[in-house]
Design an enzyme around this catalytic site. Structure first.
Site, PDB file in Angstrom:
ATOM      1  N   LYS A 192       0.966  -1.117  -0.309  1.00 55.41           N
ATOM      2  CA  LYS A 192       0.565   0.316  -0.220  1.00 55.41           C
ATOM      3  C   LYS A 192       1.009   1.178   0.422  1.00 55.41           C
ATOM      4  O   LYS A 192       1.273   1.528   0.945  1.00 55.41           O
ATOM      5  CB  LYS A 192      -0.658  -0.350   1.046  1.00 55.41           C
ATOM      6  CG  LYS A 192      -2.091   0.999   0.894  1.00 55.41           C
ATOM      7  CD  LYS A 192      -2.182   1.523   2.247  1.00 55.41           C
ATOM      8  CE  LYS A 192      -1.426   3.130   2.898  1.00 55.41           C
ATOM      9  NZ  LYS A 192      -2.195   4.561   1.938  1.00 55.41           N
ATOM     10  N   ASP A 238       1.275   4.982  -0.205  1.00 55.14           N
ATOM     11  CA  ASP A 238       1.109   6.910  -0.253  1.00 55.14           C
ATOM     12  C   ASP A 238       0.274   6.970  -1.582  1.00 55.14           C
ATOM     13  O   ASP A 238       0.705   6.815  -3.001  1.00 55.14           O
ATOM     14  CB  ASP A 238       1.319   8.093   0.440  1.00 55.14           C
ATOM     15  CG  ASP A 238       0.741   9.098   0.366  1.00 55.14           C
ATOM     16  OD1 ASP A 238       0.773   9.936   0.059  1.00 55.14           O
ATOM     17  OD2 ASP A 238       0.667   8.976   2.140  1.00 55.14           O
ATOM     18  N   GLU A 241      10.745   1.759  10.253  1.00 61.61           N
ATOM     19  CA  GLU A 241      11.914   2.083   9.802  1.00 61.61           C
ATOM     20  C   GLU A 241      10.756   3.607  10.236  1.00 61.61           C
ATOM     21  O   GLU A 241       9.690   4.408   9.266  1.00 61.61           O
ATOM     22  CB  GLU A 241      12.507   2.943   8.856  1.00 61.61           C
ATOM     23  CG  GLU A 241      13.737   3.300   9.169  1.00 61.61           C
ATOM     24  CD  GLU A 241      13.813   3.996   8.178  1.00 61.61           C
ATOM     25  OE1 GLU A 241      13.408   5.937   8.152  1.00 61.61           O
ATOM     26  OE2 GLU A 241      14.376   4.102   6.854  1.00 61.61           O
ATOM     27  N   CYS A 265      13.861  10.570   6.892  1.00 59.54           N
ATOM     28  CA  CYS A 265      14.400  10.375   8.365  1.00 59.54           C
ATOM     29  C   CYS A 265      15.029  10.834   8.263  1.00 59.54           C
ATOM     30  O   CYS A 265      15.271  10.843   9.444  1.00 59.54           O
ATOM     31  CB  CYS A 265      13.678   8.818   7.978  1.00 59.54           C
ATOM     32  SG  CYS A 265      11.532   8.706   7.534  1.00 59.54           S
ATOM     33  N   GLU A 295       9.805  16.265  15.285  1.00 60.33           N
ATOM     34  CA  GLU A 295       9.824  15.993  14.357  1.00 60.33           C
ATOM     35  C   GLU A 295       9.675  17.010  13.358  1.00 60.33           C
ATOM     36  O   GLU A 295       8.181  16.887  13.413  1.00 60.33           O
ATOM     37  CB  GLU A 295       9.908  14.769  13.893  1.00 60.33           C
ATOM     38  CG  GLU A 295      10.527  13.892  12.412  1.00 60.33           C
ATOM     39  CD  GLU A 295      10.674  13.178  12.271  1.00 60.33           C
ATOM     40  OE1 GLU A 295      11.410  12.196  11.663  1.00 60.33           O
ATOM     41  OE2 GLU A 295       9.356  12.632  12.504  1.00 60.33           O
TER      42      GLU A 295
END
Length: 537
Positions: A201, A203, A274, A308, A406
């Site tokens: 899946k 985005d 992750e 990330c 973040e």
């Protein structure tokens, strides 16, 4: 082009957009391409995706229901039983052909990545590089990673032990929007080499890139049903993927990662995650400041900071802070923002309104509480709806949101330190532990500092690329930054179940040859002592 854009292009503004490319979204994302890429995608509804470069719609797409997800897993499971019987070297050969196809047709996917994410073309090329390296590595090494391994048995020579590796079955993969090629198919490649099928899946806003990669893998020889794609809203489709999978691979936020882990744990299936990061870069007093400033630009502003492993916290030794920041700010102010489907822009767009709002909130909150803007700090709707200038904040402190949350955008906060111990302590003072960076001319010192940082990867004299690109070594996060690793042996073995086959020969593991229980126990005790003496492991 507006008058303001014309002035910027001629160079009167250092944060000028690069010249526009000749191709438009309509030239790249044609109805014929969408029909080809969505062939076989299960979907009873309709959805759409958009380009952040202009905000316009790119394509109408199938939208999967829970029933569609179940059918995709059924088809994948049937195909996986056949795929697992294909010799591993033939499975790996698909990856090597895919490697060649990606490099020869990279212009196609670079356009798609740029249109779907808004990133600059050079940053899009990082994904091409990463996928090609992973395909080559697992194409060459999968057979060695997966080969049966002999182990010393309970009784040497009498017990013959072999470790086998079996595919888990159907891997459910939930991929993010920020690196739609590398973090989708890049993670799926070792799963395929290990004999699994994948239901992915991606985005929805960046799914054309993942679908392009699927189409190329099929061209390289992967059976179509082995790689299923489902599309739809994360809260609807994501849990269904977790509910049917034999193993779950997830890249995304820490909050969602916890939900994925809970869903997998309830079914007792494995999971790799992750997750987020608040990554730190340490500039020691002996660093080459020009190289460190150039490296900081790459580390902080690649893909507009939507990575990330990019740097959001910058710790600089107090004795060189002013000199370093002068260099860093000058380089940052000189960056060119652009929407071109061509090389030339230094930074692209944020992916959408949500990211723009988060970046704006963090910068405005920091400034209101006393932080100074050394560069950037402004949205650029004159270039595109979600553009934001690369931003350096000095004087950041604990009450400010940007200090601990973040940001996931082109914003970095600067802090000063006086000793290595202080820098390490402050860098580690976060619940995250994904990536970090150390800059020094002393290689030994750099390695010593690196070993003290609680992050899954550490780069010395670079921001993130060396550790991530070294695919024989594991990559992943500590603490709230995730579970498991990609790359290297861990990156493929996680997609397998280990099986131990022990063949006992000549004598049983029980009293024999006329021995009673007591004599057997004494015999085994002597044997154990001898095995230690002769250094059996």
């Amino acid at each position: 082009m507006t008058d303001a854009q014309t002035r910027e292009t001629t160079g009167t503004n250092p944060l000028a957009p690069a010249p526009a490319g000749a191709r438009t979204a309509a030239d790249v994302v044609t109805p014929e391409l969408v029909a080809q890429l969505t062939k076989g995608v299960a979907g009873s509804g309709r959805t759409a995706n958009h380009t952040p470069l202009t905000g316009e719609k790119l394509a109408d797409l199938p939208e999967s229901t829970p029933e569609d997800v179940a059918r995709a897993f059924d088809a994948a499971r049937a195909a996986q039983a056949v795929w697992a019987q294909v010799p591993v070297r033939r499975r790996a050969a698909v990856l090597l052909r895919f490697h060649d196809l990606v490099l020869s047709r990279q212009a196609e996917v670079l356009d798609l990545i740029q249109l779907e994410t808004g990133k600059a073309r050079l940053h899009a090329h990082e994904e091409v590089q990463a996928v090609a390296v992973a395909a080559r590595h697992y194409g060459r090494r999968a057979a060695a990673y997966l080969r049966p391994r002999r182990h010393t048995g309970a009784i040497p020579t009498l017990t013959k032990v072999t470790e086998l590796r079996h595919p888990r079955g159907v891997v459910g993969q939930i991929a993010p929007w920020n690196y739609p090629l590398e973090l989708s198919v890049g993670d799926a490649l070792p799963a395929f080499a290990a004999g699994n099928a994948v239901v992915m899946k991606p985005d929805t806003e960046t799914c054309l890139t993942a679908l392009w990669a699927r189409d190329l893998l099929i061209e390289a020889g992967l059976p179509a049903d082995v790689f299923q794609v489902v599309l739809g809203e994360g809260p609807v489709v994501g849990p269904e993927v977790v509910r049917h999978a034999d193993y779950v691979s997830f890249t995304g936020s820490t909050r969602t990662g916890r939900e994925v882990a809970q869903g997998a744990a309830a079914r007792l299936v494995g999971v790799s995650l992750e997750l987020g990061g608040k990554n730190a870069m340490l500039v020691l007093e002996d660093a080459d400041l020009d190289k460190a400033a150039a490296g900081a630009v790459r580390a902080c502003f690649s893909s507009a900071g939507q990575l990330c492993i990019s740097i959001e916290r910058l710790y600089v030794h107090e004795s060189v802070a002013d000199a370093f920041l002068e260099r860093f700010a000058a380089r940052t102010k000189a960056l060119r923002l652009g929407t071109s489907l061509a090389y030339g822009a230094d930074m692209g767009s944020l992916v959408g309104q949500r990211q723009l709002d988060a970046v704006t909130r963090h910068v405005e909150d920091a400034v209101a509480k006393g932080a100074q803007v050394l560069a950037g700090g402004t949205a650029r709707p004159d270039i595109g709806p979600y553009f934001y200038e690369p931003t350096i904040l000095d004087g950041v402190g604990a009450p400010m949101s940007v200090c601990s949350e973040e940001t996931f955008g082109p914003v970095v906060s600067v802090y000063r330190f006086s000793s290595d111990d202080e820098a390490v302590e402050r860098a580690n003072s976060t619940p995250y532990g994904l990536n970090s960076s150390v800059w020094t001319k002393d290689a030994r010192r750099g390695r010593e500092v690196a070993a003290r940082l609680r992050t899954g990867t550490v780069n010395i004299n670079e921001g993130y690329a060396p550790a991530y690109g070294s695919v024989q070594a594991p990559m992943g996060g500590m603490k709230d930054s995730g579970l498991g690793r990609r790359h290297g042996s861990e990156g493929i073995l996680k997609y397998t179940e280990a099986q131990t086959v022990a063949h006992q020969r000549l004598l049983p593991m029980a009293p024999s040859l006329g021995m009673d229980d007591e004599k057997y126990a004494a015999f085994m005790s002597r044997s154990l002592r001898l095995m230690k003496t002769f250094r059996f492991r």
